[in-house]
Write a protein that holds these residues in place. Structure first.
Motif, short mmCIF file in Angstrom:
data_model
loop_
_atom_site.label_atom_id
_atom_site.label_comp_id
_atom_site.label_asym_id
_atom_site.label_seq_id
_atom_site.Cartn_x
_atom_site.Cartn_y
_atom_site.Cartn_z
N GLN A 13 0.83 -1.20 0.00
CA GLN A 13 0.00 0.00 0.00
C GLN A 13 0.86 1.25 0.00
O GLN A 13 0.58 2.23 -0.70
CB GLN A 13 -0.92 0.01 1.22
N GLN A 22 2.43 1.81 -3.36
CA GLN A 22 1.42 2.34 -4.29
C GLN A 22 1.16 3.82 -4.01
O GLN A 22 1.04 4.63 -4.94
CB GLN A 22 0.13 1.54 -4.16
N ALA A 23 1.09 4.16 -2.71
CA ALA A 23 0.82 5.56 -2.35
C ALA A 23 1.98 6.47 -2.75
O ALA A 23 1.77 7.60 -3.22
CB ALA A 23 0.56 5.65 -0.85
N SER A 32 2.02 7.39 -6.48
CA SER A 32 0.69 7.82 -6.94
C SER A 32 0.73 9.06 -7.82
O SER A 32 -0.30 9.55 -8.26
CB SER A 32 -0.19 8.09 -5.72
N LYS A 37 -8.31 10.08 -6.26
CA LYS A 37 -7.51 8.88 -5.97
C LYS A 37 -6.09 9.26 -5.54
O LYS A 37 -5.53 8.69 -4.60
CB LYS A 37 -7.46 7.99 -7.21
N SER A 41 -2.80 8.87 2.70
CA SER A 41 -2.69 7.60 3.44
C SER A 41 -1.24 7.28 3.84
O SER A 41 -1.02 6.42 4.68
CB SER A 41 -3.25 6.45 2.61
N LEU A 56 -4.47 8.53 -1.79
CA LEU A 56 -3.24 7.76 -1.61
C LEU A 56 -2.17 8.58 -0.91
O LEU A 56 -1.47 8.07 -0.02
CB LEU A 56 -2.73 7.26 -2.97
#
Length: 562
Positions: free
Chosen positions: A309, A312-313, A316, A372, A379, A376
């Motif tokens: 995660q 991915q963040a 982003s 999105k 987060s 991200l």
């Protein structure tokens, strides 16, 4: 060598004088396959350990402090009823087999004299402890009750007639006369003859063959057998460093002498101390180790997922770029399109394919990419915090496992209490009275300079030792970035040798105990702090020095004083 018939013969030479005619004052069963009988003789308490452990069945007099369970098993209650207060009249070995009978004299409820036998059968997975009445021969109770379907040879249940297990026939070497020896020797060679002698394991048989191959005579045979009437013992090592114990010094086996002891019982107790401790700790910590294994598995999976995660963040930025390019080219997006290829002005106007939701307008598609991206990016802080918490929990369970690896049986209760306080284990409805931690709970060492070193065995002891027991000017030691015990050198001044010896102790009582060049930090205790809300055993410190050491078991444990 194994705990064979001849070894038992030798051991009884040491054990018998110490406990025969002693009065049995206490009986308890600290672990599933182990009994401790406490005899009172000549104003001294003598503890006899009887173990029906399948891997290493044994008996010997022990000085180990073994905790008495709060609740006695049924077999112990029966033994207490029939044997407590009785006198041990005799200990008999059945020939040279692995059966030892402890003969007790006691009075029943009517005041009549009764003779009871506690039979210890040392036969691997068939090992057992059986109490029966000598006169009637009926079993009163036994440590392992065996279902008739599991053993068709004899019935091993209360009230059944006691019968001997199937025994391998052979010659009792202690009873062989010169005439019998010569009669046997005429028709056999050393290998055949040695194979007929009872009570020998493979090592003893090989050693006897060596004696007879050197000199196939009655004199040589008696010399070999005579070694089992002595009271000493030798510890030897195989080429693969496996330790073995013998009541004599073998010359025909490929073994290296490690040590000698004039008392076979003392040597045996030390020989089994580490192994029995490990076994007892394993039995007591089974529930905890299952918990640790499950938590470790869950946390490891969680960290892997969180790291994906986070990756991915942190990658982003592409969503923001797609939203910007889409916003700048809204006129190029026609209704019903599932994707569009637009020039990427961040990459020399190369075409960039952007997927579209046909149910949304061009502007709403662009906004979807911005949303999105923001979600991200927002987060990252939360995911990093979750990774840190999961890693801290993983480190905590690592420290608990290290404490178990270095624990003695009586330490497991404190580790269980710690996990209950942390909410990982359920607390009993009737909580036990908490035992205060004292210096007696700690491992204690004396280094070459005469200074004392204290070692915590688990996280609760570590906190107590560092934050309450230690003087603020004492020197605190801990392996660097690895789970391990808190170690205190009780001195405000230390020589280089003091630091080296104490660091070796700290390295030994850590997860890195079998490693070379272990880095150990040391600092004055007043520089060690515990953060608010930190888990047991976790501290922070500043201004430390560091030293690299290689812990060596024999050298470290030779300094232990309790």
């Amino acid at each position: 060598m194994a705990f064979d018939g001849l070894f038992i013969h030798s051991l009884l030479n040491s054990v018998k004088p110490k406990i025969i005619n002693g009065r049995l004052s206490k009986i308890y069963q600290p672990f599933e396959q182990d009994l401790v009988l406490t005899f009172r003789k000549e104003r001294k308490n003598i503890q006899l350990l009887l173990s029906a452990n399948a891997q290493y069945p044994r008996f010997y007099i022990t000085n180990q402090t073994i905790a008495n369970p709060d609740k006695a098993p049924t077999f112990v209650m029966v033994l207490r009823k029939y044997l407590e207060g009785s006198v041990l009249k005799e200990i008999e070995q059945l020939g040279v087999d692995r059966i030892v009978n402890f003969n007790f004299s006691n009075r029943n409820e009517l005041g009549d004299q009764v003779q009871l036998v506690l039979s210890l059968e040392l036969m691997g997975r068939h090992s057992n402890v059986i109490l029966y009445d000598q006169k009637s021969g009926h079993i009163i109770d036994l440590l392992k009750r065996i279902n008739p379907d599991e053993n068709r040879v004899r019935l091993l249940l209360p009230k059944a007639k006691y019968e001997l297990p199937p025994l391998i026939s052979g010659i009792n070497g202690f009873e062989v006369t010169e005439k019998e020896f010569k009669e046997k020797a005429i028709h056999s060679d050393p290998v055949d003859f040695a194979g007929q002698i009872s009570g020998l394991d493979r090592d003893d048989r090989q050693e006897l063959i060596g004696y007879l191959e050197d000199d196939f005579s009655y004199s040589s045979f008696k010399t070999f057998m005579g070694q089992f009437n002595k009271k000493g013992a030798f510890i030897l090592k195989t080429p693969k460093n496996k330790r073995k114990i013998f009541p004599y010094l073998p010359y025909h086996l490929n073994l290296t002498k490690e040590s000698a002891d004039p008392d076979i019982n003392h040597a045996l107790a030390e020989f089994y101390e580490y192994q029995s401790n490990q076994d007892w700790v394993r039995q007591k910590s089974a529930q905890i180790e299952r918990l640790i294994k499950n938590e470790y598995k869950k946390l490891t999976k969680k960290i892997i997922k969180l790291k994906k995660q986070l990756e991915q963040a942190e990658n982003s930025e592409g969503y923001r770029i797609q939203g910007e390019i889409l916003n700048a080219n809204l006129s190029h997006v026609k209704p019903g399109m599932t994707e569009v290829s637009l020039p990427n002005y961040y990459d020399n106007n190369r075409p960039l394919k952007i997927k579209l939701d046909v149910t949304l307008s061009p502007a709403r598609n662009a906004q979807k990419y911005f949303t999105k991206y923001k979600k991200l990016r927002d987060s990252i802080k939360h995911v990093k915090k979750q990774i840190s918490i999961a890693q801290d929990n993983l480190d905590y369970f690592d420290s608990v496992q290290t404490a178990i690896d270095n624990a003695e049986p009586q330490d497991i209760d404190q580790i269980t209490e710690e996990l209950m306080n942390q909410g990982y284990l359920k607390k009993p409805q009737k909580p036990k009275r908490k035992k205060k931690i004292t210096e007696k709970n700690l491992n204690k060492f004396r280094i070459s300079s005469g200074k004392t070193v204290l070692v915590g065995k688990n996280n609760l002891q570590n906190d107590w030792l560092t934050l309450k027991k230690a003087n603020k000017n004492d020197i605190w030691f801990h392996v660097k970035n690895i789970p391990g015990s808190h170690v205190i050198l009780q001195s405000s001044e230390a020589t280089d040798e003091d630091i080296l010896e104490t660091a070796e102790i700290a390295a030994y009582f850590s997860k890195a105990k079998n490693s070379a060049h272990v880095q150990v930090d040391y600092v004055q205790d007043k520089r060690v702090k515990k953060p608010n809300g930190a888990k047991p055993g976790f501290v922070i410190y500043t201004g430390q020095n560091s030293i690299a050491v290689t812990p060596e078991k024999t050298r470290v444990l030779s300094k232990r004083i309790n």
